[in-house]
Motif scaffolding. Structure first.
Motif, short mmCIF file in Angstrom:
data_model
loop_
_atom_site.label_atom_id
_atom_site.label_comp_id
_atom_site.label_asym_id
_atom_site.label_seq_id
_atom_site.Cartn_x
_atom_site.Cartn_y
_atom_site.Cartn_z
N VAL A 77 20.68 49.57 6.79
CA VAL A 77 20.08 50.72 6.09
C VAL A 77 21.07 51.87 5.99
O VAL A 77 21.05 52.65 5.04
N ALA A 78 21.97 51.98 6.98
CA ALA A 78 22.91 53.10 6.99
C ALA A 78 24.06 52.89 6.01
O ALA A 78 24.75 53.85 5.66
N VAL A 79 24.25 51.64 5.55
CA VAL A 79 25.44 51.33 4.74
C VAL A 79 25.08 50.76 3.37
O VAL A 79 25.65 51.15 2.35
N GLN A 80 24.12 49.84 3.33
CA GLN A 80 23.86 49.10 2.07
C GLN A 80 22.81 49.80 1.23
O GLN A 80 21.69 49.29 1.03
N TYR A 81 23.19 50.96 0.72
CA TYR A 81 22.25 51.82 0.00
C TYR A 81 21.62 51.10 -1.21
O TYR A 81 20.41 51.14 -1.43
N HIS A 82 22.46 50.45 -2.02
CA HIS A 82 21.93 49.89 -3.28
C HIS A 82 21.00 48.71 -3.03
O HIS A 82 20.04 48.49 -3.78
N LYS A 83 21.27 47.97 -1.98
CA LYS A 83 20.37 46.87 -1.63
C LYS A 83 19.00 47.44 -1.19
O LYS A 83 17.96 46.90 -1.56
N LEU A 84 19.05 48.53 -0.47
CA LEU A 84 17.81 49.18 -0.03
C LEU A 84 17.04 49.71 -1.24
O LEU A 84 15.82 49.50 -1.37
N LEU A 85 17.77 50.37 -2.14
CA LEU A 85 17.14 50.91 -3.35
C LEU A 85 16.47 49.79 -4.16
O LEU A 85 15.31 49.93 -4.57
N SER A 86 17.20 48.68 -4.36
CA SER A 86 16.62 47.57 -5.14
C SER A 86 15.37 47.03 -4.46
O SER A 86 14.39 46.70 -5.14
N LEU A 87 15.40 46.94 -3.15
CA LEU A 87 14.23 46.42 -2.43
C LEU A 87 13.02 47.31 -2.68
O LEU A 87 11.91 46.82 -2.92
N ILE A 88 13.23 48.62 -2.64
CA ILE A 88 12.09 49.54 -2.88
C ILE A 88 11.61 49.39 -4.32
O ILE A 88 10.40 49.33 -4.58
N ASN A 128 19.82 57.70 3.79
CA ASN A 128 19.73 56.66 2.74
C ASN A 128 18.28 56.36 2.37
O ASN A 128 17.95 56.17 1.19
N VAL A 129 17.41 56.30 3.37
CA VAL A 129 16.00 56.02 3.09
C VAL A 129 15.43 57.12 2.18
O VAL A 129 14.77 56.84 1.17
N LEU A 130 15.72 58.37 2.51
CA LEU A 130 15.18 59.49 1.74
C LEU A 130 15.72 59.49 0.31
O LEU A 130 14.97 59.62 -0.66
N ALA A 131 17.05 59.32 0.20
CA ALA A 131 17.66 59.35 -1.14
C ALA A 131 17.16 58.17 -1.97
O ALA A 131 16.92 58.31 -3.18
N ALA A 132 16.97 57.00 -1.34
CA ALA A 132 16.53 55.82 -2.09
C ALA A 132 15.08 55.99 -2.56
O ALA A 132 14.73 55.58 -3.67
N ILE A 133 14.25 56.59 -1.74
CA ILE A 133 12.86 56.81 -2.19
C ILE A 133 12.87 57.73 -3.41
O ILE A 133 12.21 57.47 -4.42
N VAL A 134 13.67 58.78 -3.34
CA VAL A 134 13.73 59.71 -4.49
C VAL A 134 14.25 58.98 -5.72
O VAL A 134 13.64 59.04 -6.80
N GLU A 135 15.36 58.24 -5.57
CA GLU A 135 15.96 57.59 -6.75
C GLU A 135 15.02 56.52 -7.33
O GLU A 135 14.99 56.31 -8.54
N SER A 136 14.27 55.85 -6.47
CA SER A 136 13.38 54.78 -6.97
C SER A 136 12.22 55.34 -7.78
O SER A 136 11.66 54.65 -8.63
#
Ligand code: NAD
Ligand code: USQ
Length: 398
Positions: A77-88, A128-136
């Motif tokens: 979660v700390a490194v693979q931002y785009h994988k996390l974003l896609s999952l969300i 990363n979690v916060l930024a990915a939630i916003v971007e998703s």
């Protein structure tokens, strides 16, 4: 189905029983974990007292036992931002539960590598979690496992409120009451990362209107829950070593193998405690009672009782006949502190606390008894010091 929850850090001590609890309750569950905790076991040359199974075997055992599917994604979660974003974006969860941090205070104080790893991992993971939630753009309720340690443990004689402190300030038109985030007062590099998390939640809630619940949890004890007991392959972790073992579980295991109970200093430190089965119940209550859109960060104190370390040792000694020994404290912390904690929010939502008086210590003792041959006694005394200039007294001294 009750909705989809993503459990970040779902292979860990709190995360695994939480994942099973949500799956049992009819939620669609995806575990995200990079197995870093298992890798730290390899690094420390120490394993869980209980024989935890590899993640895929755990999940298969759950499916066998219950017919329910838990999905697993190996992702940092700390490194693979785009994988996390896609999952969300793909799974569009209703809630994400964030356990994915390095959580041991002693490990975070071991050396500069461990300090830097803890800061880099925890702060990047949360951001990363916060930024990915916003971007998703997905309307996710984020539930984070924080710690009582963000408050420090001194309370100026009042119970610690749930996150926010009422203060009276001298305004231009006279005294004015305001509410502020309770002042942060971390006691280790690990606890410091949790105080930083709180600030990130404050900001993303204010700026992006994210719905966030931060659970300020006390020290967790116990190992089993109703679900982890369904099959031996579902067994939860039991850490007993000087870095990851939390105090009561350490004392219970020490009593079983005839090791003196390792009280640091005079044992006057008061801490807040919670049993692992209540951890699972509280997180469910939090997920099912999200803040409304536009609300500030919701903060709950997740603890059911406070005790001094000396009290804990005496209770364990009384039940088991163990010797209580006072060791030079490897940590920099107050030798004695008072601590009262407000926990009315969870009680108001229906939590019935499981306390030390409920007989569950005996159950933990029997687990420790069953697996005591797996204990490496050389890992009991910690070699993680809060300052480089102190020596741990390995023999113990009063
Ligand atoms: P744990 O170390 O057993 O579990 C954490 C899990 O997160 C591990 O499985 C680890 O592999 C995973 N993880 C860590 N960094 C990751 C990353 N970057 N990407 C993906 N996965 C990652 O810890 P725990 O005891 O289950 O604690 C969980 C959370 O609860 C922590 O955030 C901790 O601060 C909090 N907490 C724990 C306690 C306690 O007594 N155990 C008390 C209060 C709060
Ligand atoms: N202690 C002893 N003897 C031991 C181990 C610990 O006396 O053998 C003392 C410590 O000095 C400390 C207290 O017991 O005063 C609690 O220590 P701990 O290791 O059980 O817990 P702590 O380091 O505070 O961390 C744990 C979790 C952490 C969580 C925190 C909640 O590992 O993830 O955030 O509990 S809290 O303490 O409320 O901040």
């Amino acid at each position: 189905m009750n909705g989809h929850v993503i459990i970040l850090g779902g292979d860990g001590f709190c995360g695994w029983p939480t994942a099973l609890g949500f799956s049992q309750a009819g939620y669609d569950v995806t575990i995200v974990d990079n197995l870093s905790r298992r890798k730290i076991d390899v690094e420390l040359e120490c394993e869980s007292l209980t024989p935890i199974q590899p993640i895929h075997r755990r999940i298969a055992a759950w499916a066998n036992k219950t017919g329910k599917t838990i999905n697993y994604v190996n992702l940092d979660v700390a490194v693979q931002y785009h994988k996390l974003l896609s999952l969300i974006e793909e799974t569009r969860p209703t809630a994400m539960i964030h356990f994915a941090e390095q959580r041991a205070a002693p490990y975070s104080m071991k050396n500069s590598f461990c300090k830097r790893y803890t800061v880099g991992n925890n702060i990047n993971a949360t951001h990363n979690v916060l930024a990915a939630i916003v971007e998703s753009g997905v309307d996710v309720h984020l539930v984070h496992l924080g710690t009582m340690g963000v408050y420090g443990y001194g309370t100026a004689g009042m119970p610690i409120p749930e996150g926010y402190l009422k203060a009276v300030v001298e305004g231009s038109e006279g005294p004015q009451e305001i509410e502020i985030l309770y002042p942060a007062n971390p006691g280790s590099v690990y606890h410091m990362t949790k105080t930083q998390d709180a600030l990130m939640f404050y900001y993303y809630n204010k700026n992006d209107r994210l719905r966030i619940t931060d659970l300020h949890q006390g020290v967790v004890w116990g190992t089993n829950t109703a679900e982890t007991m369904l099959d031996e392959a579902l067994i939860n972790r039991y850490d007993y070593d000087g870095d990851y073992g939390t105090v009561l579980n350490r004392f219970l295991m020490q009593s079983v193998i005839g090791h003196p109970l390792t009280v640091y200093g005079c044992g006057g430190q008061t801490r807040a405690f919670i049993h692992i089965s209540d951890t699972v119940k509280c997180i469910r209550l939090a997920v099912e009672n999200p803040p409304a859109h536009g609300d500030r960060v919701q903060i709950f104190n997740q603890a059911t009782e406070t005790r001094t370390v000396r009290d804990l040792a005496e209770i364990v000694a009384e039940q088991t006949g163990a010797e209580v020994r006072y060791y030079k404290n490897p940590r920099r912390e107050d030798a004695v502190n008072q601590l009262q904690v407000e926990n009315g929010k969870f009680l108001g939502l229906g939590l019935k606390p499981t306390t030390l008086g409920n007989g569950l210590m005996q159950e933990v003792i029997s687990i420790a008894e069953k697996y005591k041959d797996r204990c490496d006694t050389t890992k009991i005394i910690t070699d993680s010091l809060w300052t480089g200039d102190m020596e741990v007294d390995r023999k113990g001294s009063k």
